[in-house]
Design a protein around this motif. Structure first.
Motif, PDB file in Angstrom:
ATOM      1  N   GLY A 354      12.148  85.855 120.704  1.00  0.00           N
ATOM      2  CA  GLY A 354      12.497  86.691 119.543  1.00  0.00           C
ATOM      3  C   GLY A 354      11.095  86.955 118.840  1.00  0.00           C
ATOM      4  O   GLY A 354      10.039  86.890 119.660  1.00  0.00           O
ATOM      5  N   GLY A 355      11.103  87.138 117.541  1.00  0.00           N
ATOM      6  CA  GLY A 355       9.823  87.312 116.961  1.00  0.00           C
ATOM      7  C   GLY A 355       9.287  88.600 116.756  1.00  0.00           C
ATOM      8  O   GLY A 355       8.153  89.040 116.133  1.00  0.00           O
ATOM      9  N   THR A 356      10.103  89.602 117.285  1.00  0.00           N
ATOM     10  CA  THR A 356       9.474  91.247 117.204  1.00  0.00           C
ATOM     11  C   THR A 356      10.678  91.920 116.585  1.00  0.00           C
ATOM     12  O   THR A 356      11.644  91.567 116.494  1.00  0.00           O
ATOM     13  CB  THR A 356       9.216  91.720 118.522  1.00  0.00           C
ATOM     14  OG1 THR A 356      10.395  91.472 119.539  1.00  0.00           O
ATOM     15  CG2 THR A 356       8.068  90.821 119.410  1.00  0.00           C
ATOM     16  N   ASN A 359      13.834  98.350 116.085  1.00  0.00           N
ATOM     17  CA  ASN A 359      14.433  99.280 115.386  1.00  0.00           C
ATOM     18  C   ASN A 359      14.087  98.730 113.844  1.00  0.00           C
ATOM     19  O   ASN A 359      13.027  98.529 113.502  1.00  0.00           O
ATOM     20  CB  ASN A 359      15.726  99.938 115.708  1.00  0.00           C
ATOM     21  CG  ASN A 359      15.840 100.732 116.794  1.00  0.00           C
ATOM     22  OD1 ASN A 359      14.841 101.257 117.329  1.00  0.00           O
ATOM     23  ND2 ASN A 359      16.942 100.523 117.578  1.00  0.00           N
ATOM     24  N   GLY A 360      15.394  98.833 112.828  1.00  0.00           N
ATOM     25  CA  GLY A 360      14.989  98.460 111.577  1.00  0.00           C
ATOM     26  C   GLY A 360      15.531  96.932 111.660  1.00  0.00           C
ATOM     27  O   GLY A 360      15.572  96.416 110.434  1.00  0.00           O
ATOM     28  N   GLY A 361      15.673  96.446 112.814  1.00  0.00           N
ATOM     29  CA  GLY A 361      16.039  94.834 112.813  1.00  0.00           C
ATOM     30  C   GLY A 361      14.786  94.105 113.408  1.00  0.00           C
ATOM     31  O   GLY A 361      14.012  94.345 113.645  1.00  0.00           O
ATOM     32  N   LEU A 362      15.377  92.703 113.701  1.00  0.00           N
ATOM     33  CA  LEU A 362      14.492  91.800 114.202  1.00  0.00           C
ATOM     34  C   LEU A 362      15.154  91.142 115.365  1.00  0.00           C
ATOM     35  O   LEU A 362      16.618  90.808 115.000  1.00  0.00           O
ATOM     36  CB  LEU A 362      14.143  90.827 112.987  1.00  0.00           C
ATOM     37  CG  LEU A 362      13.119  89.602 113.437  1.00  0.00           C
ATOM     38  CD1 LEU A 362      11.695  90.317 113.337  1.00  0.00           C
ATOM     39  CD2 LEU A 362      13.305  88.655 112.235  1.00  0.00           C
ATOM     40  N   LYS A 363      14.716  90.996 116.328  1.00  0.00           N
ATOM     41  CA  LYS A 363      15.158  90.279 117.647  1.00  0.00           C
ATOM     42  C   LYS A 363      15.594  88.791 116.909  1.00  0.00           C
ATOM     43  O   LYS A 363      14.636  87.917 116.308  1.00  0.00           O
ATOM     44  CB  LYS A 363      14.218  90.110 118.707  1.00  0.00           C
ATOM     45  CG  LYS A 363      14.473  91.456 119.512  1.00  0.00           C
ATOM     46  CD  LYS A 363      13.297  91.347 120.733  1.00  0.00           C
ATOM     47  CE  LYS A 363      13.488  92.486 121.595  1.00  0.00           C
ATOM     48  NZ  LYS A 363      12.672  92.475 122.948  1.00  0.00           N
TER      49      LYS A 363
END
Length: 479
Positions: A354-356, A359-363
């Motif tokens: 993750g870390g990116t 859209n309007g969320g976060l992995k």
């Protein structure tokens, strides 16, 4: 049965409001409806009406209050999909979790109905004191009056009912100031209770700016108690200004979990549970699993399983029941989390996955080797980010968990009974969950934090005890 809708109540509010704002779906960015920006005098009128309604509530027999709550549970259950879709649209919560929130709301109303019949005092043996002979004494509980409730966006239905259900069970009236981003669920809950027979003015929802309307509640002499769920900063301000009002504060947290070396045969199962604990509703849960400490013997197999299970999560439309993750509540939340992740990386932390943004969320993000001075370690993330640090022993884990400004929930997985008891007694938190995640709450259990996590208790029975006044009555039968 009348079809439940939030529009009739919004239209009522709108008649006395000169301004409104757009309520936006955080995932689609589409306008759902315009919400009245209620002026101060509208809150003041609601307080006056609630004070009059309190006269009805305090004289209503306990069984009637219980039956209203029980019927309201059935109404909410009958409209389960409507409530869940409303939660999903206004908060961006995936449907699988929104449906679970409705189920919990039904349970909370049922627990409130039960507890409405069980508020019991005690007999006091006054003859235990010199000159106390010849007297019978007992205690009763009386409702305190009008309660003001300020609620957050993340559980827009169940965190409201945790204030409303106990208030009604005790015979009080209540005014809810819901989060600006999620007022519809609170309004629907009101309509369900009115449909079940609650006097209309016993439960008001006033929409609009939180700090401004909160001040009206704080300054009113009619409001006898404030119950707030939100940030520690606002909680401290409320407590400092509340005067002699009763106060319950459910504030911040960064729940910790320790996985002991005795769990080598359960690593896979614990990893799956931890994914749910860390990433349900994008981690926007006050008891979300944020800090995981793993014994050095298990760190590699745990991280492998944890990473694998995390990467199976599906990002998508909240109304799709296969969706696990969606947009965060707003862009500032996304930006803050990305900054905290970057800061931790610069301090030596490593991103496992993750870390990116997406859209309007976060992995969903796993960080390891995070230093205690990093914000993602010491603050409340309130997003899909979890840290995993290695510890040499249970003693190190205990010290690390307690090294926090917060103290709400903590979890420990261990087969060592001595260690379980040690953690149970020495963790400086309100609730210790042995062989469970810290992201665990049953709606009838006591629920309250220490340090910057809060003041007072929720959980139906325990909330009721903080919404009543105790009175002792003594009878001198020798006079």
């Amino acid at each position: 049965m009348v079809m439940l809708t939030y529009m009739d109540y919004i239209n009522q509010l709108d008649q006395n409001s000169h301004e409104s704002y757009a309520l936006v779906n955080p995932h689609t960015k589409e306008e759902i409806v315009r919400i009245p920006e209620c002026p101060d005098d509208q809150m003041e009128k609601a307080i006056q009406k609630a004070e009059i309604a309190f006269g009805k509530m305090k004289s209503m027999p306990a069984y009637e209050r219980s039956e209203i709550l029980d019927r309201s549970a059935r109404v909410v259950s009958d409209y389960k999909n409507l409530f869940a879709e409303t939660i999903a649209k206004e908060s961006g919560k995936p449907m699988k979790y929104a449906l679970g929130e409705v189920d919990r709301t039904v349970q909370t109303l049922k627990f409130s109905a039960i507890e409405a019949r069980k508020l019991e005092g005690e007999s006091i043996p006054l003859d235990a004191a010199p000159n106390g002979a010849g007297r019978d004494a007992y205690t009763i509980f009386e409702p305190i009056g009008v309660i003001g409730a300020i609620t957050p966006f993340n559980f827009p239905l169940n965190l409201v009912v945790h204030k409303v259900g106990p208030a009604i069970a005790a015979g009080n009236s209540i005014i809810v100031k819901p989060a600006e981003k999620t007022p519809l669920s609170a309004i629907l809950l009101r309509e369900a209770l009115v449909e079940a027979g609650l006097p209309e003015d016993a439960y008001h929802v006033i929409t609009g700016d939180g700090p401004r309307l909160g001040q009206v509640l704080l300054k009113s002499n009619v409001i006898k108690k404030l119950t707030f769920t939100g940030s520690p900063e606002v909680g401290r301000e409320i407590k400092s200004q509340a005067g002699l009002k009763k106060v319950t504060l459910e504030l911040g947290n960064n729940s910790a979990l320790y996985i002991d070396k005795s769990q080598q045969d359960r690593v896979k199962d614990i990893a799956k549970q931890a994914v749910t604990g860390a990433f349900s509703y994008n981690g926007q849960v006050c008891i979300s699993t944020q800090r995981i400490y793993v014994h050095k013997n298990l760190i590699d197999p745990f991280l492998e399983e944890f990473k694998s299970e995390t990467e199976k999560l599906i990002y998508g439309d909240p109304l799709d029941q296969t969706t696990d993750l969606s947009n965060l509540i707003d862009e500032p939340s996304q930006e803050r989390l990305l900054e905290w992740i970057s800061e931790a990386e610069k301090s030596g932390a490593k991103i496992v996955t993750g870390g990116t943004q997406v859209n309007g969320g976060l992995k969903p993000t796993i960080l390891k080797d995070v230093k205690p001075e990093s914000k993602i370690y010491k603050e409340e993330a309130f997003g899909p980010v979890v840290i995993v640090n290695t510890v040499e022993s249970g003693e190190e884990a205990l010290e690390s968990i307690n090294n926090s400004q917060y103290g709400l929930n903590a979890g420990v997985f261990t087969n060592d009974m001595k260690q379980a008891l040690q953690f149970g007694h020495e963790l400086n938190v309100g609730q210790v969950l042995i062989n469970d995640l810290p992201t665990l709450r049953f709606d009838h259990m006591p629920y309250g934090g220490r340090k910057n996590s809060g003041y007072g208790y929720e959980g139906v029975k325990y909330a009721i005890q903080e919404m009543v006044n105790r009175k002792m009555i003594s009878l001198n039968y020798t006079f």
